[in-house]
Motif scaffolding. Structure first.
Motif, PDB file in Angstrom:
ATOM      1  N   ASN A   1       0.785  -1.210   0.120  1.00 46.23           N
ATOM      2  CA  ASN A   1      -0.069   0.078  -0.078  1.00 46.23           C
ATOM      3  C   ASN A   1       0.861   1.404  -0.025  1.00 46.23           C
ATOM      4  OD1 ASN A   1       0.477  -0.874   2.690  1.00 46.23           O
ATOM      5  ND2 ASN A   1      -0.384   0.781   3.425  1.00 46.23           N
ATOM      6  N   TYR A   2       2.064   1.133   0.349  1.00 45.76           N
ATOM      7  CA  TYR A   2       3.095   2.428   0.152  1.00 45.76           C
ATOM      8  C   TYR A   2       3.487   2.399  -1.197  1.00 45.76           C
ATOM      9  CZ  TYR A   2       3.478   2.197   5.392  1.00 45.76           C
ATOM     10  OH  TYR A   2       3.240   2.275   6.682  1.00 45.76           O
ATOM     11  N   LEU A   3       3.141   1.665  -2.181  1.00 44.04           N
ATOM     12  CA  LEU A   3       3.709   1.762  -3.468  1.00 44.04           C
ATOM     13  C   LEU A   3       2.441   2.288  -4.199  1.00 44.04           C
ATOM     14  CD1 LEU A   3       5.591  -1.747  -3.538  1.00 44.04           C
ATOM     15  CD2 LEU A   3       6.592   0.587  -3.010  1.00 44.04           C
ATOM     16  N   ASN A   4       2.635   2.947  -5.402  1.00 44.47           N
ATOM     17  CA  ASN A   4       1.716   3.144  -6.415  1.00 44.47           C
ATOM     18  C   ASN A   4       2.042   2.515  -7.726  1.00 44.47           C
ATOM     19  OD1 ASN A   4       3.734   4.756  -7.387  1.00 44.47           O
ATOM     20  ND2 ASN A   4       2.297   6.766  -6.703  1.00 44.47           N
ATOM     21  N   VAL A   5       3.218   1.901  -8.122  1.00 40.72           N
ATOM     22  CA  VAL A   5       3.632   1.384  -9.513  1.00 40.72           C
ATOM     23  C   VAL A   5       4.082  -0.136  -8.967  1.00 40.72           C
ATOM     24  CG1 VAL A   5       4.623   1.217 -11.316  1.00 40.72           C
ATOM     25  CG2 VAL A   5       3.972   3.354 -10.518  1.00 40.72           C
ATOM     26  N   LYS A   6       3.176  -1.303  -8.978  1.00 41.35           N
ATOM     27  CA  LYS A   6       3.521  -2.478  -8.571  1.00 41.35           C
ATOM     28  C   LYS A   6       3.068  -3.427  -9.313  1.00 41.35           C
ATOM     29  CE  LYS A   6      -0.083  -1.140  -5.513  1.00 41.35           C
ATOM     30  NZ  LYS A   6      -0.406  -0.757  -3.953  1.00 41.35           N
ATOM     31  N   ALA A   7       3.542  -4.831  -9.242  1.00 37.98           N
ATOM     32  CA  ALA A   7       3.304  -5.796 -10.023  1.00 37.98           C
ATOM     33  C   ALA A   7       3.421  -6.985  -9.248  1.00 37.98           C
ATOM     34  CB  ALA A   7       4.047  -5.935 -11.301  1.00 37.98           C
ATOM     35  N   ASP A   8       2.499  -8.349  -9.917  1.00 33.23           N
ATOM     36  CA  ASP A   8       2.725  -9.597  -9.274  1.00 33.23           C
ATOM     37  C   ASP A   8       3.723 -10.228 -10.012  1.00 33.23           C
ATOM     38  OD1 ASP A   8       0.544  -9.298  -7.278  1.00 33.23           O
ATOM     39  OD2 ASP A   8      -0.747  -9.035  -9.042  1.00 33.23           O
ATOM     40  N   PHE A   9       4.478 -10.991  -9.274  1.00 35.16           N
ATOM     41  CA  PHE A   9       5.563 -11.808  -9.780  1.00 35.16           C
ATOM     42  C   PHE A   9       5.366 -13.483  -9.397  1.00 35.16           C
ATOM     43  CE2 PHE A   9       7.168  -7.583  -9.620  1.00 35.16           C
ATOM     44  CZ  PHE A   9       7.641  -7.416 -10.776  1.00 35.16           C
ATOM     45  N   GLU A  10       5.993 -14.210 -10.403  1.00 35.24           N
ATOM     46  CA  GLU A  10       6.203 -15.584 -10.214  1.00 35.24           C
ATOM     47  C   GLU A  10       7.395 -16.145 -10.541  1.00 35.24           C
ATOM     48  OE1 GLU A  10       4.287 -17.924  -8.591  1.00 35.24           O
ATOM     49  OE2 GLU A  10       2.603 -16.437  -8.404  1.00 35.24           O
ATOM     50  N   TRP A  11       8.427 -16.448  -9.693  1.00 33.87           N
ATOM     51  CA  TRP A  11       9.661 -16.458  -9.712  1.00 33.87           C
ATOM     52  C   TRP A  11      10.314 -17.941  -9.521  1.00 33.87           C
ATOM     53  CZ3 TRP A  11      10.475 -11.692  -6.647  1.00 33.87           C
ATOM     54  CH2 TRP A  11      10.367 -10.256  -7.542  1.00 33.87           C
ATOM     55  N   GLU A  12       9.798 -18.533  -8.325  1.00 30.83           N
ATOM     56  CA  GLU A  12      10.316 -19.838  -8.088  1.00 30.83           C
ATOM     57  C   GLU A  12       9.903 -21.103  -8.833  1.00 30.83           C
ATOM     58  OE1 GLU A  12      11.935 -20.682  -5.515  1.00 30.83           O
ATOM     59  OE2 GLU A  12      12.212 -18.744  -4.722  1.00 30.83           O
ATOM     60  N   SER A  13       8.930 -20.916  -9.479  1.00 33.54           N
ATOM     61  CA  SER A  13       8.449 -21.951 -10.462  1.00 33.54           C
ATOM     62  C   SER A  13       9.334 -21.805 -11.667  1.00 33.54           C
ATOM     63  CB  SER A  13       7.016 -21.730 -11.032  1.00 33.54           C
ATOM     64  OG  SER A  13       6.746 -20.649 -11.729  1.00 33.54           O
ATOM     65  N   ARG A  14       9.927 -20.713 -11.962  1.00 31.40           N
ATOM     66  CA  ARG A  14      10.807 -20.611 -13.253  1.00 31.40           C
ATOM     67  C   ARG A  14      12.435 -20.871 -12.637  1.00 31.40           C
ATOM     68  NH1 ARG A  14      10.146 -15.104 -15.673  1.00 31.40           N
ATOM     69  NH2 ARG A  14       9.135 -14.467 -13.810  1.00 31.40           N
ATOM     70  N   LYS A  15      12.573 -21.122 -11.487  1.00 29.18           N
ATOM     71  CA  LYS A  15      13.986 -21.113 -11.111  1.00 29.18           C
ATOM     72  C   LYS A  15      14.683 -19.986 -11.398  1.00 29.18           C
ATOM     73  CE  LYS A  15      14.146 -25.960  -9.945  1.00 29.18           C
ATOM     74  NZ  LYS A  15      15.171 -27.220 -10.145  1.00 29.18           N
ATOM     75  N   LEU A  16      14.224 -18.547 -11.129  1.00 29.73           N
ATOM     76  CA  LEU A  16      14.912 -17.473 -11.508  1.00 29.73           C
ATOM     77  C   LEU A  16      16.059 -17.077 -10.827  1.00 29.73           C
ATOM     78  CD1 LEU A  16      13.816 -16.005 -14.504  1.00 29.73           C
ATOM     79  CD2 LEU A  16      12.966 -14.327 -12.923  1.00 29.73           C
ATOM     80  N   HIS A  17      17.219 -16.448 -11.332  1.00 30.64           N
ATOM     81  CA  HIS A  17      18.146 -16.005 -10.479  1.00 30.64           C
ATOM     82  C   HIS A  17      17.726 -14.851  -9.835  1.00 30.64           C
ATOM     83  CE1 HIS A  17      22.048 -14.723  -9.359  1.00 30.64           C
ATOM     84  NE2 HIS A  17      22.771 -15.776  -9.715  1.00 30.64           N
ATOM     85  N   GLN A  18      18.221 -14.289  -8.722  1.00 27.44           N
ATOM     86  CA  GLN A  18      18.105 -13.229  -7.937  1.00 27.44           C
ATOM     87  C   GLN A  18      18.286 -11.822  -8.759  1.00 27.44           C
ATOM     88  OE1 GLN A  18      16.761 -12.439  -4.920  1.00 27.44           O
ATOM     89  NE2 GLN A  18      16.212 -14.662  -4.675  1.00 27.44           N
ATOM     90  N   VAL A  19      19.464 -11.963  -9.570  1.00 30.19           N
ATOM     91  CA  VAL A  19      19.666 -10.838 -10.591  1.00 30.19           C
ATOM     92  C   VAL A  19      18.233 -10.438 -11.593  1.00 30.19           C
ATOM     93  CG1 VAL A  19      20.927 -10.308 -12.623  1.00 30.19           C
ATOM     94  CG2 VAL A  19      21.812 -11.185 -10.668  1.00 30.19           C
TER      95      VAL A  19
END
Length: 349
Positions: free
Chosen positions: A134-152
């Motif tokens: 709620n402190y943000l006004n530009v935001k998105a949902d992400f799915e990372w674990e299922s893709r085994k995405l690197h932190q970078v």
């Protein structure tokens, strides 16, 4: 994604990135994000908030991806008040909170208090809702674990909310940039400790913040003996204030004569000069720790060892880097022979 369409890229003059946590590796994994922001907003002032523990690695005018560092200091009421005054002495167009594995109330509050027109971050990650979104006004949902995405790549995806595109070639070319003074200090260290004998220089780091992430001192000692016998190399042993026990244990597993003739210690040098020294060695072998990232972003070949943590998520992403993942999450299940063979492949490639 919310409200990013209202962003006029040509009008952005000042960008704030909030990264005030203590983890050095986490900080360095945001370096490609900072580079992507610089590429997308080349004429904007980029200000980074960092902690007292990790700001030094980027604290140099030679670093090309940021213009200013603001150190988050809450050690006394007066110092915290000064931090808030410094935070609010600037008008920000964009403030970004790059959160990937935990959501910090403090980071989001800093973002909100900055007064930035666009406050950017994560709405949810892998179905975990960010309760501070709620402190943000530009935001998105992400799915990372299922893709085994690197932190970078997770950080880079957050940047794409505001149009920061960055190719794989771009991200793999990001490096720390050392000043002439830092490079000269490293050269002086080489002349003093390594001379011109032509021996390969292999860096060793035995420590890690968590004990379960430490390959045993006995394993490191056996590896060093094998590498010395095969290559006649000299070793550069790095240490930190939390790694003294593992360093002492390693020394106790080696003959005193071997230590005296074949090991150079970092002597607690400044972390940026250490990075410049690491940029000149032939190979760095390390556990999953902050100096692993310092070495990689200094341009060093790295072998990184992973037990309970995920190499696909945290290991250096550049070419000429190898991570070895334990088959059973126990780091000491990684054999000395496998590290030895990989080390030779990188030394002689």
């Amino acid at each position: 994604m919310q409200n990013s369409r209202r962003l006029n890229r040509n009008s952005v003059k000042s960008i704030l990135v909030v990264k005030q946590h203590n983890q050095l590796g986490d900080m360095l994994c945001t370096l490609p994000l900072l580079a992507s922001i610089r590429k997308s907003f080349p004429y904007s002032n980029i200000r980074l908030i960092a902690s007292q523990d990790n700001y030094r690695i980027l604290n140099s005018p030679s670093e090309k991806y940021i213009d200013e560092l603001l150190v988050y200091d809450k050690s006394t009421p007066l110092k915290f008040s000064k931090f808030l005054l410094n935070l609010k002495n600037r008008k920000y167009d964009i403030a970004i909170v790059p959160s990937t594995f935990s959501f910090s109330r403090t980071s989001h509050l800093i973002c909100y208090l900055s007064g930035a027109k666009f406050k950017v971050g994560v709405k949810s990650a892998d179905s975990k809702v960010n309760k501070y979104a709620n402190y943000l006004n530009v935001k998105a949902d992400f799915e990372w674990e299922s893709r085994k995405l690197h932190q970078v790549d997770r950080f880079l995806e957050i940047g794409r909310i505001i149009g920061c595109e960055f190719s794989e070639q771009d991200r793999n070319s990001v490096r720390l940039t050392f000043s002439r003074q830092e490079i000269n200090s490293a050269k002086d260290f080489f002349r003093m400790h390594f001379g011109k004998n032509g021996r390969k220089i292999i860096g060793i780091h035995t420590g890690a913040g968590k004990i379960q992430n430490r390959w045993s001192a006995a394993n490191f000692a056996n590896l060093m003996k094998m590498l010395y016998e095969k290559t006649n190399c000299i070793f550069f042993l790095t240490d930190s204030k939390t790694d003294t026990d593992s360093t002492i244990e390693l020394i106790n597993n080696l003959d005193s004569g071997f230590v005296r003739e074949n090991i150079v210690f970092d002597d607690g040098m400044n972390i940026r000069i250490l990075g410049a020294v690491l940029s000149g060695i032939d190979l760095y072998i390390t556990n999953d720790t902050g100096l692993m990232h310092v070495a990689a972003y200094s341009g060093t070949k790295v072998i990184s060892l992973f037990g309970p943590t995920n190499g696909y998520e945290w290991a250096p992403i550049m070419k000429h880097n190898i991570f070895i993942q334990s088959p059973d999450r126990n780091i000491n299940s990684i054999s000395v022979d496998s590290v030895f063979k990989n080390a030779l492949s990188l030394i002689y490639e």
